[in-house]
Design an enzyme around this catalytic site. Structure first.
Site, PDB file in Angstrom:
ATOM      1  N   ASP A 123      -0.122   6.979 -11.880  1.00 65.87           N
ATOM      2  CA  ASP A 123      -0.242   6.341 -10.386  1.00 65.87           C
ATOM      3  C   ASP A 123      -0.229   4.728 -10.697  1.00 65.87           C
ATOM      4  O   ASP A 123      -1.191   4.350 -11.730  1.00 65.87           O
ATOM      5  CB  ASP A 123      -1.363   6.847  -9.728  1.00 65.87           C
ATOM      6  CG  ASP A 123      -1.665   6.257  -8.347  1.00 65.87           C
ATOM      7  OD1 ASP A 123      -0.660   6.289  -7.481  1.00 65.87           O
ATOM      8  OD2 ASP A 123      -2.635   5.797  -8.014  1.00 65.87           O
TER       9      ASP A 123
ATOM     10  N   GLU B  18       4.610   5.481 -11.810  1.00 64.91           N
ATOM     11  CA  GLU B  18       4.917   5.005 -10.474  1.00 64.91           C
ATOM     12  C   GLU B  18       4.810   3.293 -10.569  1.00 64.91           C
ATOM     13  O   GLU B  18       3.852   2.861 -10.932  1.00 64.91           O
ATOM     14  CB  GLU B  18       3.996   5.213  -9.332  1.00 64.91           C
ATOM     15  CG  GLU B  18       4.258   4.749  -8.152  1.00 64.91           C
ATOM     16  CD  GLU B  18       2.966   4.364  -7.401  1.00 64.91           C
ATOM     17  OE1 GLU B  18       3.167   4.067  -6.098  1.00 64.91           O
ATOM     18  OE2 GLU B  18       1.962   4.368  -7.857  1.00 64.91           O
TER      19      GLU B  18
HETATM   20  C1  NOJ Z   1       0.364   5.217  -5.137  1.00 62.70           C
HETATM   21  C2  NOJ Z   1       0.246   6.549  -4.369  1.00 62.70           C
HETATM   22  O1  NOJ Z   1       1.575   6.987  -4.383  1.00 62.70           O
HETATM   23  C3  NOJ Z   1      -0.470   6.103  -3.284  1.00 62.70           C
HETATM   24  O2  NOJ Z   1      -0.149   7.337  -2.073  1.00 62.70           O
HETATM   25  C4  NOJ Z   1      -1.758   5.943  -3.165  1.00 62.70           C
HETATM   26  O3  NOJ Z   1      -2.484   5.463  -1.965  1.00 62.70           O
HETATM   27  C5  NOJ Z   1      -2.004   4.522  -4.089  1.00 62.70           C
HETATM   28  N1  NOJ Z   1      -1.252   4.728  -5.205  1.00 62.70           N
HETATM   29  C6  NOJ Z   1      -3.446   4.492  -4.515  1.00 62.70           C
HETATM   30  O4  NOJ Z   1      -3.737   5.407  -5.339  1.00 62.70           O
END
Ligand code: NOJ
Ligand code: CA
Length: 552
Positions: free
Chosen positions: A201, A243
């Site tokens: 993440d 991500e």
């Molecule tokens: C990215 C995630 O995809 C999202 O859903 C989340 O709110 C943020 N990171 C914070 O962790």
């Protein structure tokens, strides 16, 4: 050539345990329910399941606020049930990757609670503090509007702490060796339980320097190498899928010049331009995006997706392009989020137009990289814009026309199941689509099968063939195989003329229907496409199992 980089040839399916299937009637999806549906995923052709965070959490950000990394959220199951799930997945040949959320913890995490209570606590240095309010306290929010600042004063600590996301998600200082070690321990823990890696993440924020007055654009990418190094010592075939919504010029920093950092990144750059192409009929920015993300190390792979559990982020388009996508797919304010994104599912954005839905998925399955499907999209689920923020596109899976879509036998699902006239569970569900040969589900299953029979897409080299701006024509080559894939983005019939170089180029065999194209006298193929049409061709008759007799 060695072929065991499995992720180059995977079909990834992401889901949230809580909204997939409830087994005990408490309204919350759980591991027992998910385990029972692994057959379904295997049947669909999925090869890897990406689990959204399932750890103990106050759940104020859909589990992205973790309060215990070494646990399974109690309401979704026990450790025993998790292990049974992993075992069943392995029996079916399905890999599992887990979300790794280590940019921040929940403010309810015992580490943060200890840190705020006691300046002498070892955990104090695990987070990022400032005695005075930093000058940039209200800069750099990821959720502008919902989030007012990135520094908040904690009354217990008497200091300000840094949070890139919501204020209940204090950032960890991963540059602290003790934190780094703990992150490795978390990875090691889940690897030991059998996961094949992690979706990591918020990677650009993880690697950023953090602290009052520091320049966050200074990034410590070497950290990614350390993570990869650890991961691969523990489990040689495990991967990190990032991500990281960053411009292509930065992506090599994430992959590493020698391919020694992250194996995979979600391709946000291409994603946004897919939606621009769908909205405008103009594929040129998409072609540029593909070209811009062409370069990557041999081990590296892009993940191609259409929608995710977050909003469709359009922040990396030009103002003009963004407006065109908004006008087409999110014209009303309630459909939009943070002025830069759209919080809808794919089917409603495309007006439930089957031709365009197929076009979008055909594209996703054939762009260079590995497809990443989101639960429910295989049946064309809709959204519920009455729910706040990103919740609208996170409703429970629709299994049947039974009450609550077969998601739960209980009275109250954790989130209401969609029940409207077009996308409601009585209209859109797995049970009905299974029985209907023309359904989107059966189409998707077939397309997945064909994608698996085209390893050249995941593995091969590719180039864009020159055609009209409203058409994207690509060629893939790998070992002795080649495919040509053509997509038209307009609502009118189109003719594409192509010269196909190399052996077998005079003959193209359609992989999805029973037609072939023979090059004409001029050496060119004349390919007719329906409105929003697409064709997948294998070049030549190189693979007898896939090629009908010449007279067919
Ligand atoms: C990215 C995630 O995809 C999202 O859903 C989340 O709110 C943020 N990171 C914070 O962790
Ligand atoms: Ca349950």
């Amino acid at each position: 050539m060695i072929h065991d980089l499995w992720y180059k040839h995977a079909v990834i399916y992401c889901l949230d345990v809580e909204t997939f299937l409830d087994s005990n009637g408490d309204g919350i999806g759980d591991f027992v329910g998910l385990t029972a549906r692994l057959d379904y995923l295997a049947g669909l052709g999925v090869t890897c399941v990406w689990l959204l965070p399932f750890y103990t959490s106050p759940n104020r950000d859909n589990g992205y606020d973790v309060s215990d990394y070494y646990s399974v959220q109690r309401k979704t199951g026990t450790f025993g049930e998790f292990v049974e799930f992993m075992n069943r997945a392995r029996q079916l040949g399905l890999r599992v990757i887990a979300d790794l959320v280590v940019n921040h913890t929940s403010d309810q995490h015992p580490w943060f609670r200890a840190a705020r209570r006691d300046p002498q606590s070892e955990y104090r240095t695990w987070y990022v503090w400032s005695k005075k309010r930093p000058r940039d306290w209200n800069k750099g929010m990821v959720f502008p509007g919902v989030q007012k600042s990135t520094w908040t004063r904690d009354a217990v600590a008497g200091e300000y702490y840094f949070h890139r996301f919501y204020d209940f998600q204090p950032d960890l200082d991963i540059h602290n060796p003790a934190v780094k070690e703990e992150v490795m321990r978390i990875m090691g823990f889940w690897l030991e339980l059998g996961v094949s890696g992690f979706r990591v993440d918020a990677v650009p924020f993880v690697v950023s320097r953090k602290g009052a007055g520091v320049r966050p654009h200074i990034k410590d990418y070497e950290l990614l190498h350390e993570m990869r190094h650890f991961l691969q010592w523990r489990r040689g075939d495990a991967i990190l899928l990032a991500e990281a919504n960053v411009p292509p010029t930065e992506s090599m920093e994430y992959f590493g010049d020698n391919g020694d950092r992250l194996q995979m990144m979600l391709n946000f750059w291409v994603n946004q331009r897919i939606f621009y192409a769908l909205a405008s009929g103009d594929t040129r920015p998409l072609q540029d995006a593909l070209t811009a993300t062409y370069q990557r190390p041999y081990e590296a792979q892009w993940g191609n997706f259409l929608r995710s559990h977050d909003e469709l982020d359009l922040g990396r388009l030009t103002t003009h392009q963004r407006q065109i996508v908004f006008d087409a797919f999110g014209p009303d304010k309630p459909m939009q989020l943070y002025n830069r994104g759209i919080r809808r599912r794919l089917a409603p954005m495309l007006n439930n137009d089957r031709r365009r839905i197929e076009l979008a998925y055909s594209l996703m399955f054939t762009l260079p990289g590995t497809p990443v499907l989101r639960y429910g999209d295989e049946i064309g689920m809709g959204d519920d814009l009455r729910l706040p923020e990103r919740q609208g596109a996170r409703t429970p899976m629709q299994w049947s026309s039974d009450r609550h879509g077969g998601f739960t036998s209980g009275r109250r699902p954790c989130t209401p199941v969609i029940d409207d006239a077009i996308y409601g569970y009585k209209k859109v569900n797995v049970a009905d689509q299974r029985r209907d040969p023309q359904s989107l589900l059966n189409w998707m299953e077939r397309v997945i099968r064909m994608r698996k029979e085209c390893p050249e897409i995941g593995w091969g080299d590719w180039k864009i063939l020159r055609t009209e701006p409203h058409v994207l024509a690509m060629r893939y080559d790998w070992n002795d195989r080649a495919t040509i894939i053509v997509h038209s983005f307009v609502d009118r019939p189109t003719v594409v003329r192509l010269r196909v170089e190399g052996p077998g180029g005079e003959r193209l065999v359609n992989l999805l229907s029973n037609d072939q194209s023979e090059a004409g006298e001029s050496g060119r193929h004349v390919i007719e496409l329906e409105p929003y049409g697409y064709k997948w061709y294998r070049v030549g008759g190189l693979d007898p199992a896939m090629t009908p007799a010449r007279s067919a």
